[in-house]
Design a protein around this motif. Structure first.
Motif, PDB file in Angstrom:
ATOM      1  N   VAL A 160       0.829  -1.213   0.000  1.00  0.00           N
ATOM      2  CA  VAL A 160       0.000   0.000   0.000  1.00  0.00           C
ATOM      3  C   VAL A 160       0.857   1.255   0.000  1.00  0.00           C
ATOM      4  O   VAL A 160       0.378   2.348  -0.314  1.00  0.00           O
ATOM      5  CB  VAL A 160      -0.976   0.029   1.202  1.00  0.00           C
ATOM      6  N   VAL A 161       2.138   1.104   0.337  1.00  0.00           N
ATOM      7  CA  VAL A 161       3.044   2.250   0.398  1.00  0.00           C
ATOM      8  C   VAL A 161       3.273   2.843  -0.998  1.00  0.00           C
ATOM      9  O   VAL A 161       3.438   4.065  -1.142  1.00  0.00           O
ATOM     10  CB  VAL A 161       4.381   1.835   1.031  1.00  0.00           C
ATOM     11  N   ILE A 162       3.268   2.011  -2.036  1.00  0.00           N
ATOM     12  CA  ILE A 162       3.574   2.498  -3.386  1.00  0.00           C
ATOM     13  C   ILE A 162       2.554   3.540  -3.848  1.00  0.00           C
ATOM     14  O   ILE A 162       2.936   4.653  -4.231  1.00  0.00           O
ATOM     15  CB  ILE A 162       3.707   1.330  -4.377  1.00  0.00           C
ATOM     16  N   PRO A 163       1.253   3.258  -3.827  1.00  0.00           N
ATOM     17  CA  PRO A 163       0.305   4.304  -4.237  1.00  0.00           C
ATOM     18  C   PRO A 163       0.242   5.467  -3.253  1.00  0.00           C
ATOM     19  O   PRO A 163      -0.060   6.601  -3.651  1.00  0.00           O
ATOM     20  CB  PRO A 163      -1.028   3.565  -4.322  1.00  0.00           C
ATOM     21  N   PHE A 164       0.516   5.208  -1.974  1.00  0.00           N
ATOM     22  CA  PHE A 164       0.560   6.294  -0.995  1.00  0.00           C
ATOM     23  C   PHE A 164       1.634   7.308  -1.387  1.00  0.00           C
ATOM     24  O   PHE A 164       1.384   8.506  -1.462  1.00  0.00           O
ATOM     25  CB  PHE A 164       0.829   5.713   0.390  1.00  0.00           C
ATOM     26  N   LEU A 165       2.821   6.818  -1.685  1.00  0.00           N
ATOM     27  CA  LEU A 165       3.910   7.709  -2.100  1.00  0.00           C
ATOM     28  C   LEU A 165       3.618   8.357  -3.452  1.00  0.00           C
ATOM     29  O   LEU A 165       3.947   9.524  -3.675  1.00  0.00           O
ATOM     30  CB  LEU A 165       5.222   6.933  -2.159  1.00  0.00           C
ATOM     31  N   ALA A 166       2.995   7.606  -4.349  1.00  0.00           N
ATOM     32  CA  ALA A 166       2.648   8.165  -5.659  1.00  0.00           C
ATOM     33  C   ALA A 166       1.719   9.369  -5.512  1.00  0.00           C
ATOM     34  O   ALA A 166       1.759  10.304  -6.318  1.00  0.00           O
ATOM     35  CB  ALA A 166       1.999   7.097  -6.540  1.00  0.00           C
ATOM     36  N   GLY A 167       0.894   9.360  -4.464  1.00  0.00           N
ATOM     37  CA  GLY A 167      -0.042  10.453  -4.241  1.00  0.00           C
ATOM     38  C   GLY A 167       0.625  11.776  -3.915  1.00  0.00           C
ATOM     39  O   GLY A 167      -0.028  12.835  -3.967  1.00  0.00           O
ATOM     40  N   PHE A 168       1.927  11.750  -3.591  1.00  0.00           N
ATOM     41  CA  PHE A 168       2.645  12.983  -3.270  1.00  0.00           C
ATOM     42  C   PHE A 168       3.207  13.682  -4.511  1.00  0.00           C
ATOM     43  O   PHE A 168       3.847  14.726  -4.373  1.00  0.00           O
ATOM     44  CB  PHE A 168       3.776  12.692  -2.275  1.00  0.00           C
ATOM     45  N   ALA A 169       2.985  13.114  -5.690  1.00  0.00           N
ATOM     46  CA  ALA A 169       3.416  13.788  -6.916  1.00  0.00           C
ATOM     47  C   ALA A 169       2.789  15.174  -6.968  1.00  0.00           C
ATOM     48  O   ALA A 169       1.592  15.345  -6.728  1.00  0.00           O
ATOM     49  CB  ALA A 169       3.016  12.971  -8.140  1.00  0.00           C
ATOM     50  N   GLY A 170       3.605  16.173  -7.265  1.00  0.00           N
ATOM     51  CA  GLY A 170       3.127  17.550  -7.250  1.00  0.00           C
ATOM     52  C   GLY A 170       3.307  18.226  -5.909  1.00  0.00           C
ATOM     53  O   GLY A 170       3.030  19.428  -5.775  1.00  0.00           O
ATOM     54  N   HIS A 171       3.742  17.452  -4.904  1.00  0.00           N
ATOM     55  CA  HIS A 171       3.978  18.009  -3.567  1.00  0.00           C
ATOM     56  C   HIS A 171       5.437  17.832  -3.153  1.00  0.00           C
ATOM     57  O   HIS A 171       5.768  17.941  -1.978  1.00  0.00           O
ATOM     58  CB  HIS A 171       3.058  17.331  -2.547  1.00  0.00           C
ATOM     59  N   GLY A 172       6.300  17.553  -4.128  1.00  0.00           N
ATOM     60  CA  GLY A 172       7.702  17.327  -3.831  1.00  0.00           C
ATOM     61  C   GLY A 172       8.486  18.622  -3.757  1.00  0.00           C
ATOM     62  O   GLY A 172       7.918  19.718  -3.903  1.00  0.00           O
ATOM     63  N   PRO A 173       9.803  18.510  -3.541  1.00  0.00           N
ATOM     64  CA  PRO A 173      10.520  17.242  -3.374  1.00  0.00           C
ATOM     65  C   PRO A 173      10.277  16.622  -1.990  1.00  0.00           C
ATOM     66  O   PRO A 173      10.119  17.333  -1.007  1.00  0.00           O
ATOM     67  CB  PRO A 173      11.986  17.644  -3.542  1.00  0.00           C
ATOM     68  N   ILE A 174      10.244  15.291  -1.965  1.00  0.00           N
ATOM     69  CA  ILE A 174       9.963  14.523  -0.758  1.00  0.00           C
ATOM     70  C   ILE A 174      11.131  13.597  -0.457  1.00  0.00           C
ATOM     71  O   ILE A 174      11.667  12.942  -1.368  1.00  0.00           O
ATOM     72  CB  ILE A 174       8.679  13.671  -0.936  1.00  0.00           C
ATOM     73  N   TRP A 175      11.520  13.548   0.794  1.00  0.00           N
ATOM     74  CA  TRP A 175      12.439  12.520   1.279  1.00  0.00           C
ATOM     75  C   TRP A 175      11.622  11.420   1.942  1.00  0.00           C
ATOM     76  O   TRP A 175      10.507  11.659   2.422  1.00  0.00           O
ATOM     77  CB  TRP A 175      13.423  13.109   2.293  1.00  0.00           C
ATOM     78  N   ILE A 176      12.169  10.214   1.955  1.00  0.00           N
ATOM     79  CA  ILE A 176      11.533   9.090   2.629  1.00  0.00           C
ATOM     80  C   ILE A 176      12.432   8.612   3.754  1.00  0.00           C
ATOM     81  O   ILE A 176      13.637   8.389   3.554  1.00  0.00           O
ATOM     82  CB  ILE A 176      11.273   7.919   1.658  1.00  0.00           C
ATOM     83  N   LEU A 177      11.852   8.456   4.935  1.00  0.00           N
ATOM     84  CA  LEU A 177      12.503   7.774   6.044  1.00  0.00           C
ATOM     85  C   LEU A 177      11.775   6.454   6.241  1.00  0.00           C
ATOM     86  O   LEU A 177      10.619   6.439   6.670  1.00  0.00           O
ATOM     87  CB  LEU A 177      12.450   8.613   7.317  1.00  0.00           C
ATOM     88  N   GLN A 178      12.431   5.364   5.858  1.00  0.00           N
ATOM     89  CA  GLN A 178      11.835   4.040   5.995  1.00  0.00           C
ATOM     90  C   GLN A 178      12.388   3.377   7.254  1.00  0.00           C
ATOM     91  O   GLN A 178      13.598   3.348   7.484  1.00  0.00           O
ATOM     92  CB  GLN A 178      12.176   3.172   4.786  1.00  0.00           C
ATOM     93  N   ILE A 179      11.484   2.854   8.094  1.00  0.00           N
ATOM     94  CA  ILE A 179      11.865   2.058   9.262  1.00  0.00           C
ATOM     95  C   ILE A 179      11.433   0.631   8.964  1.00  0.00           C
ATOM     96  O   ILE A 179      10.243   0.338   8.852  1.00  0.00           O
ATOM     97  CB  ILE A 179      11.189   2.580  10.540  1.00  0.00           C
ATOM     98  N   ASP A 180      12.408  -0.267   8.822  1.00  0.00           N
ATOM     99  CA  ASP A 180      12.106  -1.600   8.289  1.00  0.00           C
ATOM    100  C   ASP A 180      13.310  -2.506   8.517  1.00  0.00           C
ATOM    101  O   ASP A 180      14.448  -2.038   8.548  1.00  0.00           O
ATOM    102  CB  ASP A 180      11.829  -1.486   6.779  1.00  0.00           C
TER     103      ASP A 180
END
Length: 304
Positions: free
Chosen positions: A121-141
């Motif tokens: 579900v993370v893939i479309p969630f991140l895709a939804g930020f297009a137009g709101h960048g630039p975005i950094w990702i902090l992944q905890i995994d």
């Protein structure tokens, strides 16, 4: 049909037409691999919501994790918008609906908080930020999630960071809590390193504190935090499909969230891979609920 209680009893909209600072929503299914059954993840969001109910009457109380009440003495500013309709194996449809909901929340504008669901579900969630960048990702995994495809599927739970690296609005990646073995073969490690992803192992966090991760985030950056529950140690988060010793502690996780809120700007948050069938005495759901409280507290304390 039973209607699940909202997280901390939050409404689905604020009184007096006020706009929320953060909007919680859930998505039980994303992109499920052919022949696999992802139904075990569907109850995760409601398990987290249920775990929050004992604290619902205490929202105005002092929270020692936050150094004050949840909303810092201000009016409540978070809503629970319920669940996005998702259907197992309706992969393209699920992605479209999750991305659309993310865009809807960002248009308010508010910080979207997604409860999964597996890591797809993370893939479309991140895709939804297009137009709101630039975005950094902090992944905890525990895993880097850099597979290009699995069983000919490129949007499954093993691939979210690989797909994120291909999104034009994503500027950088910091991957924290890595340990043991899993989705990373040598080819995936090399691909992530070529992209420029910053790896911070769980052992580095244990040895040097959360600054080992935060130093890689540019000051003032807009950051989406994606938290896979197996990034935490299974002693506090047993309800995952891949228990791996040596993960982050609860205190390390909330210090990372608070530190990020002070150094940069939390633009979005997702929590995925909680697997209630493997939980023990609802401990994982309680831990997840407390993590969510800390995220809301950090967002509330952000300027602007």
């Amino acid at each position: 049909m039973t209607v699940s209680p909202a997280f901390l009893g939050f409404p689905d909209r604020l009184a007096d037409g006020r706009m929320p600072r953060a909007v919680i929503f859930a998505a039980g299914h994303g992109t499920t691999y052919a022949g696999q059954d992802s139904r075990g993840y569907v109850s995760a969001a409601d398990a987290i919501r249920a775990a929050s109910q004992d604290d619902a009457p205490l929202v105005g109380h002092w929270d020692f994790d936050l150094g004050g009440p949840l909303f810092d003495g201000k009016p409540a500013c978070c809503v629970d918008a319920g669940d996005v309709l998702t259907i197992m194996h309706d992969n393209a449809g699920n992605r479209a609906r999750i991305e659309a909901k993310t865009r809807e929340v960002l248009s308010l504008p508010a910080v979207p908080i997604l409860l999964g669901g597996d890591d797809s579900v993370v893939i479309p969630f991140l895709a939804g930020f297009a137009g709101h960048g630039p975005i950094w990702i902090l992944q905890i995994d525990a895993h880097i999630d850099w597979r290009d495809e699995v069983h000919s599927e490129r949007y499954g739970y093993s691939s979210p960071m690989r797909r994120a690296s291909e999104m034009g609005h994503i500027e950088g990646l910091v991957q924290v809590g890595l340990r043991s073995v899993g989705s990373a073969r040598s080819a995936e490690i090399e691909a992530a390193q070529r992209y420029g992803s910053r790896f911070v192992t769980a052992r580095e966090v244990h040895a040097h504190g959360v600054e080992a991760a935060l130093l890689h985030i540019p000051e003032g950056a807009h950051v989406v935090v994606t938290l896979d529950c197996d990034g935490l140690d299974p002693s506090i988060m047993p309800g995952v499909a891949a228990r791996t010793p040596g993960g982050l502690s609860y205190t390390q996780a909330i210090d990372l969230i608070a530190g990020l809120g002070k150094r940069a700007r939390i633009a979005g948050f997702d929590l995925v891979e909680l697997y209630p069938p493997a939980d023990i005495d609802k401990l994982s759901a309680l831990t997840a609920a407390r993590l969510l409280v800390n995220v809301i507290g950090a967002v509330t304390r952000q300027a602007g």
